[in-house]
Structures are given as structure tokens and as C-alpha cells.
Design a protein around this motif. Structure first.
Motif, PDB file in Angstrom:
ATOM      1  N   GLN A 193      -3.453  18.116  -3.091  1.00 39.22           N
ATOM      2  CA  GLN A 193      -2.800  16.802  -2.951  1.00 39.22           C
ATOM      3  C   GLN A 193      -1.475  16.937  -2.829  1.00 39.22           C
ATOM      4  N   LYS A 194      -0.707  16.104  -1.927  1.00 36.28           N
ATOM      5  CA  LYS A 194       0.592  15.982  -1.859  1.00 36.28           C
ATOM      6  C   LYS A 194       0.982  14.656  -2.343  1.00 36.28           C
ATOM      7  N   ASP A 195       0.062  13.694  -2.632  1.00 36.54           N
ATOM      8  CA  ASP A 195       0.484  12.274  -3.209  1.00 36.54           C
ATOM      9  C   ASP A 195      -0.024  12.185  -4.512  1.00 36.54           C
ATOM     10  N   LEU A 196       0.877  11.752  -5.230  1.00 34.45           N
ATOM     11  CA  LEU A 196       0.549  11.906  -6.901  1.00 34.45           C
ATOM     12  C   LEU A 196      -0.495  11.061  -7.378  1.00 34.45           C
ATOM     13  N   PHE A 213      -1.865   7.192 -14.269  1.00 33.05           N
ATOM     14  CA  PHE A 213      -1.282   6.320 -13.346  1.00 33.05           C
ATOM     15  C   PHE A 213      -0.375   5.525 -13.692  1.00 33.05           C
ATOM     16  N   PHE A 214       0.072   4.959 -14.957  1.00 34.73           N
ATOM     17  CA  PHE A 214       1.242   4.453 -15.334  1.00 34.73           C
ATOM     18  C   PHE A 214       2.503   4.999 -14.956  1.00 34.73           C
ATOM     19  N   VAL A 215       2.404   6.283 -15.552  1.00 34.68           N
ATOM     20  CA  VAL A 215       3.558   7.311 -15.060  1.00 34.68           C
ATOM     21  C   VAL A 215       3.719   7.204 -13.530  1.00 34.68           C
ATOM     22  N   ALA A 216       2.819   7.345 -12.688  1.00 30.64           N
ATOM     23  CA  ALA A 216       3.169   7.383 -11.488  1.00 30.64           C
ATOM     24  C   ALA A 216       3.466   6.034 -11.263  1.00 30.64           C
TER      25      ALA A 216
END
Length: 480
Positions: free
Chosen positions: A288-291, A336-339
Motif C-alpha cells: 500500500q502507498k496510501d497510509l 487512524f488518528f495519527v494518519a
């Protein structure tokens, strides 16, 4: 006070949030979500004190449907997870500007209301109603406040809705059939039914279709990554942190005790499907390239291991599955919050466009690193307790299950650490990355504190859930 108090607080909170207007909606939602957490703690104390906090009253006479809520250690664990994560999710959204904020925050509380009802319901049709109600708010949250191209978002959300709704119809059919046999939807009556082997098989399969889509388990996972990517981060947190736990919880609460013959005789098949999800999710995450998509496939791998633990039909497997459900809920919400924090600064989720954040934001880097290590089950973190217990239970069924299931740790460590290196390390990015704000830091610190506390001292949770799980296993293995 009884179990209905929690539902009343969340439902009133949803209405109060909507009518408070856009300016105060977030604060009102946070207030009621914290109040719901307080009610959950009070229910826990009352339950531990031996008080009866169950609810049982007639609701509809024909067909015979009761408003029945049952509180035990398993449901309490899920309620505490739901009501602990909801204020964190609400508070995390304060860093974004939301159009029609009153509806946005009201839907979050209404979804928490529906999920809490699912964990409490002790009547099959009431459970089904709450199960379906939880689908409505997340549909609108993802559709209206999601990101990316509107047409792609609409396709992803509609696919998710159709998948989950279609699976639920199989479950409803099973409940209707059992009602015709038992004359009741009450869970105790359904547990005590005398079903033939053929009946147990089809009921088990009907439940499996509903739960496998919600969790999701391969090959019913195709909706997940796209919806996680397109939904707003709050929606992704609700889906991954709490909603998928509805499926895992329901496997333990409804599927295994009622379809016990199929659970026992087809154990290896369902464990195999679950572990296939572990391997598939881990391998796809590597590419994957999307976080957000990377985290979505990482979540798929972890929940596959949780499902495998549940299907072992051992006390260790069930305990490990529940512990890992709770741990995964906190970790995945944190990640997900980090993202989302990175997206607020860089307005991109493409990993290749990041890098060099460590130089500008050492505090954020430290907290992100802790969450990554917790995700890969570093000893002393909550995830380690759950994953170790699940792998131990798998080894008692077949050592190969434990070896293959353990790939989630090996591959997970590789792709998570590689992702951290690409996102956080390297040369300083040309764009400025502001360190975490106070609100962002509070959310991350609270999540990390939970992960370390229960990673070192999980006894309160294991003591809470063990009697309930033992009771469920007595129905699974009964001989008559």
C-alpha cells in the motif's frame, strides 16, 4: 439504575447534540459521551456488587418480542470499549471543521447508542434492530463527510451498505425460523432449543454470512479498504474501533452456542478462513502507498487472528479474542488518528509525500512509535496479551495454525516499521509540520496509557469476562 440508563443517555445525547446547533454540537456530544462512560462504570460497579441491572419487559405481543437487556462480563467489556472510545473519537474531531456539525456529532452518538444496544440485547429481534440501526449513521457519516471523489465515495458506501444489509437478512431469516420452533426470541430460550444437526448447520451458516461481512473475514472483505479510505477519519475510527467488534462479539454470543454442532465439526474450516485473512491482509498491506489503506489492511489481518481465536472454542481462545478486540480497538483508533494528524498538516495520505517529520515533531514521533510497537504486539503492551493468548489457543488445536497465525506479528512488524521509517524519518520535509496540539496530545496519551496499563495488568478484564465465556462454552459443549 439498570442497563437501559446507558441507552437513554446516549439517545438523549444524540437528540440534545442535534438541537444544540452547530456551534455547541461538539461540546454537547463530548459531555454526553463522557456521561455514557460514567454510566458504564456505574453499571460495572453494580454488576460486581451483585445487583441485578438486567431489563426484561414485554414489548410486542404478536410476535412475542421482549425488550430484554442482559448485562454480564462480556457485554460489559464491550460497553466499556464503546463508551471509552466514543469520547476520544468525538474529541479527536475537534481539530476539523465540519459542515452541519450538529448532524455529524449527533450521528456519532446515535451510532454509539445502536452499538451499545447490540451488545446488551438479549432478545433476538431486538438485537437485530440495534444491529441494523448501527448501519444508518455510519452510512451517512461516510457518504456526506467522507473524502475523495464523490462518485467513488458513493459507490464504496453503497457497496458497504448492500453487503452488510444483505448479510443481515440471512441472520433475520435464522431468527424467524428459531422463533417458529421456540416461540420466543429470548436468548436463553434460543440457547436451550433442541435443534437437529441440519438445523444447526444452516443457522450457523446464516449467522456466519452476517458476521463475516461485518468483521470482515475473507472472502467477504472487499468493501473494507475502500470504505476505510473514503470515510472521514471519525467514521473509520467508529468502523474499525467499535463496529467490527459487533461481528466478533456476535460470533461468541450468538453463533457458537446456537450452532454448536457446526462450530465444533467445522472448526478447522473457519479457523482456516480467519487465518487466510491474516496472511492476505498482511501481504496486501506491504504494497500500500496510501497510509489509511495500509492501516485498513493491517486491521483486516488483526481481526482475522481475533476471529481465529474465537473459533477455537477454547476458554483461552475466547479470552484472547476478547482481550485482543479491546486492545485492537484502542490501537487502531490511535493509528487512524495519527494518519488524520498528518493529513491536517500535509493534506495528503500518500506515504511517499511524507518524511522528515521526526526532526520537526519529536513528541508526535514518540507517540506514533509507541502505537506502532503496540500494534505489532510488543511485550508490555495490551496487544501482546491478546495475541499471545490467541496463538497459544491455536497451538492447542494445531501447531500450524499458530505458526501461520503468527505471521501477523512478523509481517506486521515489517510493514509497520517500514511505514514508520518512510513517514517519520529521512530528510526534513520542505513543508512545516507543527507538533501535536494539546487536544491531539490528550487523545494519544490516553490511548497509550490504556495500552500500557492493561498490557502490564490485564487481570481486571480477564476476571470480568471469564465467567461469561465459561458459561457460553457450557452451551457449546453440552451433550443433550
Amino acid at each position: 439504575m439498570d442497563a437501559s440508563t446507558l441507552l437513554i443517555v446516549l439517545l438523549i445525547g444524540s437528540l440534545a447534540t442535534y438541537f444544540s446547533g452547530d456551534k455547541f454540537a461538539g461540546k454537547v456530544a463530548l459531555l454526553f459521551s463522557v456521561a455514557a462512560l460514567a454510566v458504564s462504570v456505574l453499571l460495572l460497579n453494580a454488576f460486581n456488587a451483585g445487583q441485578n441491572v438486567d431489563v426484561l419487559c414485554a414489548w410486542i405481543s404478536q410476535p412475542k418480542i421482549a425488550f430484554a437487556l442482559k448485562v454480564d462480563g462480556l457485554s460489559l467489556a464491550m460497553l466499556l470499549l464503546t463508551t471509552a472510545l466514543t469520547p476520544l473519537i468525538v474529541f479527536s474531531a475537534f481539530g476539523n471543521d465540519h459542515k452541519n456539525a450538529k448532524a455529524f456529532y449527533a450521528l456519532i452518538l446515535f451510532m454509539a447508542f445502536a452499538m451499545a444496544g447490540t451488545f446488551l440485547a438479549a432478545d433476538g429481534l431486538l438485537y437485530y434492530i440495534f444491529w441494523e440501526l448501527a448501519l444508518i449513521p455510519i452510512y451517512f457519516i461516510a457518504l456526506i463527510w467522507g473524502n475523495g471523489d464523490a462518485d467513488e465515495r458513493r459507490k464504496a458506501v453503497v457497496k458497504f451498505f448492500i453487503y452488510t444489509f444483505a448479510g443481515s437478512l440471512f441472520m433475520l431469516t435464522a431468527f424467524i425460523y428459531m422463533y417458529q420452533r421456540a416461540g420466543s426470541f429470548l436468548i436463553d430460550d434460543l440457547y436451550n432449543m433442541r435443534l437437529t444437526i441440519k438445523e444447526q448447520f444452516w443457522i450457523f451458516l446464516a449467522f456466519f454470512l452476517a458476521y463475516a461481512i461485518k468483521i470482515p473475514i475473507i472472502p467477504f472483505h472487499t468493501w473494507q479498504a475502500k470504505v476505510y479510505q473514503k470515510a472521514p477519519t471519525v467514521g473509520t475510527m467508529l468502523l474499525s474501533g467499535i463496529m467490527l467488534k459487533m461481528g466478533l462479539y456476535s460470533v461468541i454470543r450468538w453463533q457458537l452456542p446456537i450452532g454448536r454442532w457446526a462450530a465444533i465439526n467445522f472448526m478447522h474450516i473457519f479457523i482456516g478462513l480467519s487465518i487466510a485473512g491474516v496472511i492476505y491482509g498482511s501481504i496486501v498491506a506491504l504494497r500500500q502507498k496510501d497510509l489509511k489503506k495500509l492501516l485498513a489492511y493491517s486491521s483486516l489481518a488483526h481481526v482475522g487472528l481475533i476471529a481465529a481465536g474465537a473459533y477455537t472454542l477454547t476458554l483461552d481462545g475466547l479470552k484472547g479474542a476478547v482481550l485482543q478486540m479491546i486492545a485492537h480497538g484502542f490501537v487502531v483508533v490511535g493509528l487512524f488518528f495519527v494518519a488524520e494528524i498528518i493529513y491536517r498538516r500535509y493534506e495528503t495520505r500518500t506515504i511517499a509525500d511524507m518524511g522528515g517529520i521526526r526532526i520537526q515533531s519529536p513528541k508526535f514521533t514518540s507517540m506514533f512509535m509507541i502505537l506502532v510497537l503496540a500494534s505489532v504486539a510488543l511485550p508490555s503492551t495490551f496487544n501482546f496479551i491478546g495475541e499471545f493468548t490467541v496463538l497459544y489457543s491455536l497451538s492447542r488445536i494445531d501447531m500450524w495454525f499458530a505458526i501461520l497465525g503468527g505471521t501477523t506479528i512478523i509481517l506486521g512488524a515489517y510493514y509497520m516499521l517500514r511505514m514508520f521509517q518512510q513517514v517519520m524519518l529521512g530528510q526534513q520535509n520542505a513543508r512545516l509540520f507543527q507538533d501535536v496540539t494539546f487536544n491531539e496530545g490528550v487523545v494519544l496519551v490516553l490511548i497509550i496509557a490504556v495500552l500500557f496499563f492493561f498490557g502490564i495488568y490485564p487481570k481486571p478484564i480477564t476476571d470480568l469476562i471469564t465467567p461469561s465465556l465459561q458459561n457460553i462454552l457450557t452451551f457449546v459443549y453440552r451433550t443433550n
